[in-house]
Write an enzyme that holds these catalytic residues in place. Structure first.
Site, PDB file in Angstrom:
ATOM      1  N   HIS A   9      14.432  25.620  36.026  1.00 35.01           N
ATOM      2  CA  HIS A   9      13.329  24.810  36.775  1.00 35.01           C
ATOM      3  C   HIS A   9      13.450  24.785  38.918  1.00 35.01           C
ATOM      4  CE1 HIS A   9      10.473  21.776  37.531  1.00 35.01           C
ATOM      5  NE2 HIS A   9      11.067  21.198  37.195  1.00 35.01           N
ATOM      6  N   ASP A  31       8.484  25.904  39.387  1.00 38.78           N
ATOM      7  CA  ASP A  31       7.507  24.574  38.623  1.00 38.78           C
ATOM      8  C   ASP A  31       7.263  24.431  37.496  1.00 38.78           C
ATOM      9  OD1 ASP A  31       8.559  24.151  41.005  1.00 38.78           O
ATOM     10  OD2 ASP A  31       6.662  24.811  42.822  1.00 38.78           O
TER      11      ASP A  31
END
Length: 423
Positions: free
Chosen positions: A394, A398
């Site tokens: 992450h 995204d």
């Protein structure tokens, strides 16, 4: 003086290995370049060849020892004359630091005067078998080995230990007066056996790298499901023609590799990686395909998979699968990789959260196909469905990008024509 056998170069950045198994015994005849030992590196097994033709002399290290590149591990005597087996690295039961010297000696020492045979048998014991012999207090020369070349196996020792536990008047009358020290621990409950096996270097590396991924990456997994109807129909329609023309079966993996390549063009972050404070984007896709091998999971790499056709992809996967079973995968086969596809569905997995393989930033998990009720055009129908899981870092990818990637794959799998017209 024999010719030294040294650990060969094992590949870039690999400096040591574990001696997995001696393939020859002292006194065995060997040909030039014939394997005499097997080494286990972080990812592959490597055979150590004999530098000359002759007779295998002294092994200088034991199975399970760690050896560095260039280290001398054995000697080979040139010529054809038989060499006497050397009393090399035998580990006598009395040398175990965990056994008490006074009470343990009578239990281990043979009463029939066959010490020389015991030493010879001990020379052929693997670390696991030697440990079992010490724990069971059994003379290895009294056991008939069922392994290759008469070698003892752990099962042989366990069976002998079980037979030894049967009621014996001699044992009960001749017990030492100091039997108050943990007598219950020496008699395990039948049917509740334990076995301790040292982790292979491959398993240690897998454990280290997966934990490293959890510690350094911000891992997250997103899911989607895919209707496999069209892919199954296309495969059924063309599999015979495909195999006749290309000499290889048409599988599902080719569709998913092509779909991943298509999706990665729209979402390049999935195929990127973090190096320091920079993001490295790539215009090629090297797919690591998880393959099950006898010693664990390995991930050989299909280079430039985005530029390959279905037949090339399927041939590459089949080739890696065969090499994994034969233990002939090389370090070069598994170096690199920018994105991983793992198919747990072949083992029956319905859903999972795969872990990325650093420095990669994403891994796609495929799962088993099963019929489930879905709504199509307002009607509830049964369709062959598969769950897809994308685990990603992450820090770089995204949630919107991860979802977009899976949607692109879903569109391509449910309408394979997209793979042909690049949509």
């Amino acid at each position: 003086m024999g010719i030294e056998v040294k650990v060969p170069t094992l590949g870039e950045s690999i400096t040591e290995a574990t001696l997995g198994q001696w393939l020859k015994k002292p006194g065995d005849a060997v040909a030039a370049d014939e394997p005499i030992a097997s080494l286990e590196t972080d990812k592959v097994s490597v055979d150590v060849p004999s530098p000359v033709a002759g007779v295998f002399g002294d092994p200088l290290v034991k199975e399970g020892d760690t050896v560095g590149v260039g280290a001398v591990i054995a000697t080979v005597n040139e010529g054809s004359a038989g060499a006497a087996p050397a009393a090399n690295v035998a580990t006598q039961p009395a040398s175990s630091p965990t056994s008490a010297p006074t009470p343990a000696q009578p239990a281990v020492a043979p009463s029939n005067g066959e010490l020389t045979d015991a030493q010879a048998a001990d020379l052929r014991l693997s670390p696991a078998v030697r440990r079992a012999v010490l724990e069971a207090h059994i003379d290895p020369s009294s056991i008939r080995g069922s392994g290759k070349d008469g070698r003892l196996t752990k099962d042989d020792v366990l069976q002998a230990a079980q037979a030894k536990k049967s009621p014996s008047p001699a044992e009960s009358q001749g017990a030492a007066p100091t039997n108050s020290s943990a007598p219950a621990a020496a008699v395990p409950t039948p049917g509740r056996n334990e076995e301790r096996v040292k982790m292979t270097r491959l398993r240690q590396t897998v454990a280290r790298r997966l934990k490293e991924a959890q510690n350094t990456a911000a891992l997250l997994t997103t899911f989607n499901d895919v209707d496999m109807t069209e892919v199954i129909a296309a495969r059924a329609r063309y599999k015979d023609l495909f195999e006749k023309k290309h000499g290889i079966r048409l599988g599902f993996m080719g569709f998913f590799v092509k779909a991943a390549a298509l999706a990665a063009r729209d979402v390049p972050a999935v195929n990127a990686s973090i190096e320091g404070d920079e993001i490295v984007y790539r215009d090629y896709l090297d797919v690591s395909v998880a393959v099950s091998a006898p010693k664990g999971l390995v991930v050989p790499v299909i280079r430039s998979a985005d530029r390959m056709g279905f037949a090339e992809i399927e041939k590459a996967i089949a080739g890696f699968g065969k090499k994994a079973k034969d233990g002939t995968l090389t370090q070069a086969d598994m170096t690199g990789g920018t994105f991983t596809i793992s198919n747990g569905g072949v083992f029956g997995s319905l859903l999972s959260t795969p872990i990325i393989n650093p420095p990669q930033s994403a891994v796609l998990g495929m799962h088993r196909i099963e019929e489930r009720p879905v709504v199509k055009d307002g009607q509830i129908v049964a369709r062959p469905m598969m769950y897809l899981a994308l685990s990603y870092d992450h820090r770089l990818i995204d949630g919107r990008e991860a979802v977009t990637f899976l949607v692109r794959m879903k569109e391509a799998i449910e309408d394979p024509t997209r793979l042909l017209i690049d949509l």
